[in-house]
Enzyme design. Structure first.
Site, PDB file in Angstrom:
ATOM      1  N   HIS A 136      81.450  34.385  22.013  1.00 28.51           N
ATOM      2  CA  HIS A 136      80.239  34.580  21.198  1.00 28.51           C
ATOM      3  C   HIS A 136      79.490  33.242  21.204  1.00 28.51           C
ATOM      4  O   HIS A 136      80.112  32.179  21.299  1.00 28.51           O
ATOM      5  CB  HIS A 136      80.714  34.930  19.785  1.00 28.51           C
TER       6      HIS A 136
ATOM      7  N   ASP B 205      88.870  31.787  17.688  1.00 27.07           N
ATOM      8  CA  ASP B 205      87.796  32.501  17.009  1.00 27.07           C
ATOM      9  C   ASP B 205      88.346  33.882  16.645  1.00 27.07           C
ATOM     10  O   ASP B 205      88.457  34.763  17.501  1.00 27.07           O
ATOM     11  CB  ASP B 205      86.583  32.604  17.945  1.00 27.07           C
TER      12      ASP B 205
ATOM     13  N   GLN C  94      86.892  38.766  15.352  1.00 28.49           N
ATOM     14  CA  GLN C  94      87.177  40.179  15.644  1.00 28.49           C
ATOM     15  C   GLN C  94      88.657  40.515  15.613  1.00 28.49           C
ATOM     16  O   GLN C  94      89.009  41.691  15.732  1.00 28.49           O
ATOM     17  CB  GLN C  94      86.584  40.568  17.022  1.00 28.49           C
TER      18      GLN C  94
ATOM     19  N   LYS D  70      83.438  40.914   8.101  1.00 32.39           N
ATOM     20  CA  LYS D  70      83.979  41.869   9.086  1.00 32.39           C
ATOM     21  C   LYS D  70      85.343  42.413   8.643  1.00 32.39           C
ATOM     22  O   LYS D  70      85.864  43.343   9.229  1.00 32.39           O
ATOM     23  CB  LYS D  70      84.104  41.192  10.454  1.00 32.39           C
TER      24      LYS D  70
ATOM     25  N   CYS E  85      75.157  38.511  21.074  1.00 30.23           N
ATOM     26  CA  CYS E  85      75.365  37.044  20.991  1.00 30.23           C
ATOM     27  C   CYS E  85      76.309  36.557  22.076  1.00 30.23           C
ATOM     28  O   CYS E  85      77.092  35.617  21.856  1.00 30.23           O
ATOM     29  CB  CYS E  85      75.881  36.620  19.612  1.00 30.23           C
TER      30      CYS E  85
HETATM   31  N1  PMP Z   1      82.666  35.158  16.978  1.00 29.25           N
HETATM   32  C1  PMP Z   1      82.783  36.468  17.190  1.00 29.25           C
HETATM   33  C2  PMP Z   1      83.766  36.973  18.192  1.00 29.25           C
HETATM   34  C3  PMP Z   1      81.992  37.354  16.460  1.00 29.25           C
HETATM   35  O1  PMP Z   1      82.100  38.664  16.667  1.00 29.25           O
HETATM   36  C4  PMP Z   1      81.076  36.844  15.511  1.00 29.25           C
HETATM   37  C5  PMP Z   1      80.171  37.772  14.722  1.00 29.25           C
HETATM   38  N2  PMP Z   1      79.524  38.728  15.517  1.00 29.25           N
HETATM   39  C6  PMP Z   1      81.011  35.471  15.320  1.00 29.25           C
HETATM   40  C7  PMP Z   1      81.827  34.659  16.064  1.00 29.25           C
HETATM   41  C8  PMP Z   1      80.090  34.862  14.311  1.00 29.25           C
HETATM   42  O2  PMP Z   1      80.441  35.286  13.042  1.00 29.25           O
HETATM   43  P1  PMP Z   1      79.473  34.987  11.787  1.00 29.25           P
HETATM   44  O3  PMP Z   1      78.108  35.405  12.215  1.00 29.25           O
HETATM   45  O4  PMP Z   1      80.049  35.854  10.706  1.00 29.25           O
HETATM   46  O5  PMP Z   1      79.581  33.539  11.505  1.00 29.25           O
END
Ligand code: PMP
Length: 404
Positions: free
Chosen positions: A121, A198, A201, A224, A362
């Site tokens: 991401h 990270d 997910q 999430k 993203c």
């Molecule tokens: N890493 C991953 C794998 C994600 O799915 C997300 C959220 N889509 C993020 C980072 C960023 O998370 P946040 O926007 O809640 O900070």
């Protein structure tokens, strides 16, 4: 999935454009059960007060609840020590905390390497690029195969004694791939690198044990994992967090301030400048306890069943291409339909009450790897049903006919 679980999510009872809402955008954010909404409301109706510095009753109660929440969250991930758990505003905040303090620490030098993967991401790419700019380190990337998995054939040349940080996606938000972190982490540790996972997910979909994983940092977002937005956590090993400099300056993170010199607070407060998101932390603990009550394995199994059903059914649609065909996947189905733009598809099925995500998720470098601008992504949670998958597939068939 029992109807009792579904009934704990009042938001799902509404209709959209006259159709029952089918919420398949869970990888973006999950809905909140009554247990979490109740915890949030109870905080504001019974406890609201600032923490850690009040002498009065409510402040003590709020402090106890906030610190109890920290214990619950730390235990959920099997952290060895509660004070290693830093509340953040989410995954992005946690990764920036780690990257910025590592850059500030002086332990990353020009010519050092930082390893990420092609599945990241943006929030696990950009902070490391910024660290590289500040330190003169360089970024390496684990390539991605056609099935959306890490290509580990050259991993031993990607992890060398120059590799100082390995920052990896645990589960891909764009494709659903559950990555073999257990293969890469020991190699990174053997090379002396720090490992950040990270977990944005993985936390919502599986049991996570930071000690068994052997990582140094694990970050995730509460929104999430059925908790509110604006709260998450970074877990880090005590000796590493103690060796890193403070990050944001302000109240709470200090021991003593004079105009000449400031001394800093102990963990976890050293990294929690300012009034924390007290209600968020309490609600996050309630959400994780709710997940434990439902059962982490029950959640994972249910989402897997929906994924298997949807994956089989979607193949009946002409021109469908699934991105992410690993055998090891969380409940994410990312796909394109030949000749149809993902945005048009998402808009049309929204008219039918179905919420999916379209676009690059993203993950622009990952989309570039597949030569596409984006996908349509359906992502499942514990409250979704097999009937909703049927509705979704029927809607896709109808939309595909209309758009062709
Ligand atoms: N890493 C991953 C794998 C994600 O799915 C997300 C959220 N889509 C993020 C980072 C960023 O998370 P946040 O926007 O809640 O900070």
């Amino acid at each position: 999935m029992s109807p009792e679980i579904r009934s704990q999510f009042p938001i799902l009872e509404q209709t959209i454009n006259g159709k029952p809402l089918v919420y398949f955008d869970n990888a973006a954010t999950a809905q909140k059960p009554l247990a979490v909404l109740d915890a949030s409301r109870a905080y504001y109706t019974e406890l609201n007060s600032n923490v850690h510095r009040g002498v009065h009753y409510l402040s003590r109660k709020a402090t106890d609840a906030h610190e109890h929440a920290r214990e619950v969250v730390a235990a959920h991930f099997n952290a060895p020590h509660t004070h290693e758990l830093i509340f953040t505003s989410g995954t992005t905040d946690g990764i920036n905390l780690a990257a910025d303090t590592l850059a500030l620490s002086g332990r990353i030098k020009s010519g050092d390497r930082v390893l990420i993967s092609g599945l990241e991401h943006h929030s696990n790419i950009v902070p490391w690029q910024m660290l590289c700019q500040q330190t003169g380190a360089e970024l390496d990337v684990i390539p991605v195969t056609d099935s959306g998995e890490w290509d580990l054939s050259n991993i031993d040349s990607l992890i060398t004694e120059r590799t100082k940080v390995v920052a990896l996606n645990h589960v891909s938000n764009a494709l659903g791939t559950i990555n073999p972190v257990e293969t890469v982490i020991p190699k990174a540790k053997a090379a002396g690198a720090l490992v950040l996972l990270d977990g944005a997910q993985s936390a919502p979909h599986m049991k996570v044990d930071v000690q068994a994983l052997g990582c140094d940092f694990y970050v995730f977002s509460g929104h999430k994992t059925y908790a509110p937005t604006g709260i998450g956590a970074l877990w880090g090993k005590e000796e590493i967090l103690n060796s890193l400099p403070p990050w944001r300056g302000g109240g709470e993170m200090i021991k003593e301030v004079t105009f000449e010199k400031t001394t800093y607070n102990d963990l976890p407060f050293k990294y929690e400048a300012g009034t924390p998101n007290i209600e968020g932390a309490i609600s996050l603990a309630a959400a994780l306890q709710w997940m434990q009550q439902v059962g982490l394995d029950t959640i994972a199994n249910h989402e897997h069943e929906l994924l298997v059903q949807a994956t089989a059914a979607i193949q009946e649609i002409e021109g469908v291409k699934i991105y992410g065909t690993s055998e090891h996947k969380a409940g994410v189905l990312s796909f394109g339909i030949e000749g149809i733009h993902h945005y048009d598809l998402g808009t049309l099925i929204d008219n039918m009450g179905i919420a999916v995500r379209t676009g690059h998720h993203c993950c622009q470098p990952l989309m570039a790897r597949f030569g596409i601008t984006g996908t349509t992504r359906a992502s499942f949670a514990i409250y979704n049903t097999a009937e909703e998958v049927d509705t979704f597939i029927a809607a896709l068939k109808k939309a595909a006919m209309m758009l062709r």
